[in-house]
Structure formats: C-alpha cells, structure tokens
Design a protein around this motif. Structure first.
Motif: not given
Length: 323
Positions: A248-250, A201-204, A59-63, A90-93
């Motif tokens: 990514a989409l979600s 996404l990157v941090v997660g 997802g990170a690569v795509a976004v 950290v929290l949400a992802v």
C-alpha cells in the motif's frame, strides 16, 4: 502506447522536486523491506506466490477506500483509462512480482535482482526511442556509476550462478518494473495516484488469484511463528506489514513520486531500494553487508545524484494533483 510514454513532471518548483525525491525514497525503503519480511515466511513453509498474493490483497484492502475517495465521483476517469489501469495491474503489479519470484526459484537472488533493476536503462531507452528524450551525457554517466554500484551491492563478483530460464523470468520482471515507472509517471490521464494504485492492486491481485486457481501458482501457508533479529513473532505480523507497508505505502508513494519526478529520474532513485533491502536484511536477519556492498551503495547514490543533475528542468505546469 501513449499512456506509458509521458515523462514530464507536472511542476518545476524546487519544493516539488524535493517532495518527489522524498516520496521516491519512502517508496524504495518500503519496497526494500519486502525481502527481509518474506524470507522467514518462506523458510517456515510459505510459498512465494502465497506471500505475494496476501501482500497484494492486503494492500488493495488498505488503499481502495482512499482510491475511491480520491476520484471524488469522477468515475469517467476510470472508464476512460481502464486499459491503462489493467496494464498497470497486470504488468507493473502482478507481472513484475510473479516473474521475479519465478526467477529466484531457479537462480540466485542477486543476479535476478540485478537483471530486474536494469529497468531504469529500459526506461531511458524507451523514452529516447518513443519520445525523442535523448539522455544527457551526465545521465549516461550516472547510469553507469549506479550500475557499478549495483554490481557491488549484490556482490556478484563472488561467482554467483546464472540460470538461463531464471534470467528470462528476471527479464520479464524488468519489463514489469519499467512499466511501473512509465505508467506511474503519466499524469495526462487525470487518474489520481491513489486511484491508480488501488486499481492496480485490485487487478494484480485478481490476476494472481486466477493463476492460483488454474494451478499455475503453488499456494502453501503455515501458522508457525517466524524470527526477526532473534525475536519470535506471530506469522500474521509480517504479512500485515507486507500488505500495508511494502504494498500500500510503497505503490502510492511511488506513483506520487513518479508524477513529480518523471519516469526516468524516479526509476533511478528507485535503485536505492537495493541499498534499503541490504540494510533491512542486516537489521532483521543479521545479514551484515560487507565493505564492498557499502561502497556499492555509495556509488548508487552518487549515480542518482548525477542523473538528477543531468535531467533538464521541466516547464512549470502548475500544481500537481497528488490525491
């Protein structure tokens, strides 16, 4: 904590509300697909943490390219809001997904999902306590109706076991989910939704990767083909869909929806993810929902409608910036 208390949608025009509801439903349907896609991978020998890490990584690569483009060179926005991006990742992802999969290791999926999806109640309570956004009577009724619908959809009346350790992990997932809605809805930072999604996404992914390196997350993978609706597919196909669709989409559509609807309404519309998850499981795994579950889905939708009707119309604040 002002970065996670904003709940005023940035526009009041009906078309913006309609767009927000559409984006929220897209996000819910995409999120709901993850369970049906992941289950055969888990049965084939993949560990839950490995699936989650691949999902977030893809997802990170795509976004990320779109997130960088959406900044239009305004790097100061990321620097100024780095704590918010880190908290979101950290929290949400990472936190929400890690806690949820930890919960289902020791308790049934249904109770774990129900506990996590008390997040809308937490959102309403947080906004009430921190911002004085007292919910209307109709919002409270809608929340109650949606909660009953969740009980029916998850079929908890059949006597599923609830494990205390698992329940605590599920409560952690609830905190992560509530953080997702609250941070996503905050447009005061000026960080575009695509940039927030990519940063999160990157941090997660980095957080989960560190947990894997220190041995806190088991990493197992398999190249055995998996089966959906009596059709065998290569192992990498569901992983790609998990990354592109359920990550990514979600996340992108969910953040954009929260900016238009506010955290409270967006969190209740997201309850439709449970219905979507049941339907995806029916279509891909032949897990046919019963009449009680279908009734529960109808109650969830009725509750969302009631919450929407109970929301005050926000003041017009101009055009939202979705990119």
């Amino acid at each position: 904590m002002t970065a996670v208390t904003h709940d005023a949608p940035v526009a009041s025009a009906p078309r913006h509300t309609t767009s927000g509801l559409g984006l929220a439903l897209v996000s819910a349907v995409a999120f709901g697909l993850s369970g049906a896609l992941a289950r055969p991978l888990l049965d084939a020998g993949w560990s839950a943490s490995a699936v989650v890490l691949v999902r977030i990584g893809l997802g990170a690569v795509a976004v990320v390219p779109f997130g960088l483009a959406s900044l239009r060179g305004r790097w100061r926005l990321l620097r100024a809001n780095l704590p918010t991006v880190l908290l979101y990742g950290v929290l949400a992802v990472a936190g929400a997904q890690y806690c949820y999969f930890s919960a289902v290791r020791t308790m049934d999926v249904g109770p774990a999902l129900l506990i996590e999806y008390t997040a809308p109640v937490a959102v309403v309570g947080w906004l009430w306590l921190r911002r004085g956004h007292r919910p209307s009577a109709l919002t409270v009724v809608g929340a109650a109706v949606a909660a009953v619908g969740l009980l029916l959809v998850l079929d908890l009346f059949s006597g599923a076991d609830v494990d205390l350790t698992g329940a605590l992990w599920a409560l952690g997932a609830m905190v992560g989910a509530a953080s997702y809605f609250l941070i996503s809805a905050d447009d005061s930072t000026g960080v575009p939704p695509l940039a927030l999604a990519s940063g999160g996404l990157v941090v997660g992914g980095a957080a989960l990767g560190l947990l894997a390196l220190v041995g806190a997350l088991p990493m197992r993978a398999s190249t055995v083909s998996v089966t959906y609706a009596d059709h065998d597919v290569a192992w990498w196909v569901p992983l790609v869909l998990l990354g592109l669709v359920t990550a990514a989409l979600s996340y992108v559509s969910g953040i954009a929806a929260s900016r238009l609807l506010g955290a409270r309404l967006a969190s209740f519309v997201a309850l439709s993810e449970v219905v979507a998850a049941v339907l995806w499981a029916w279509a891909l795994l032949a897990q046919l929902p019963g009449l009680v579950q279908l009734l529960g889905g109808a109650l969830i939708l009725a509750g969302v409608v009631a919450v929407r009707a109970g929301e005050p119309m926000p003041a017009d604040a101009g055009e939202p910036e979705l990119l």
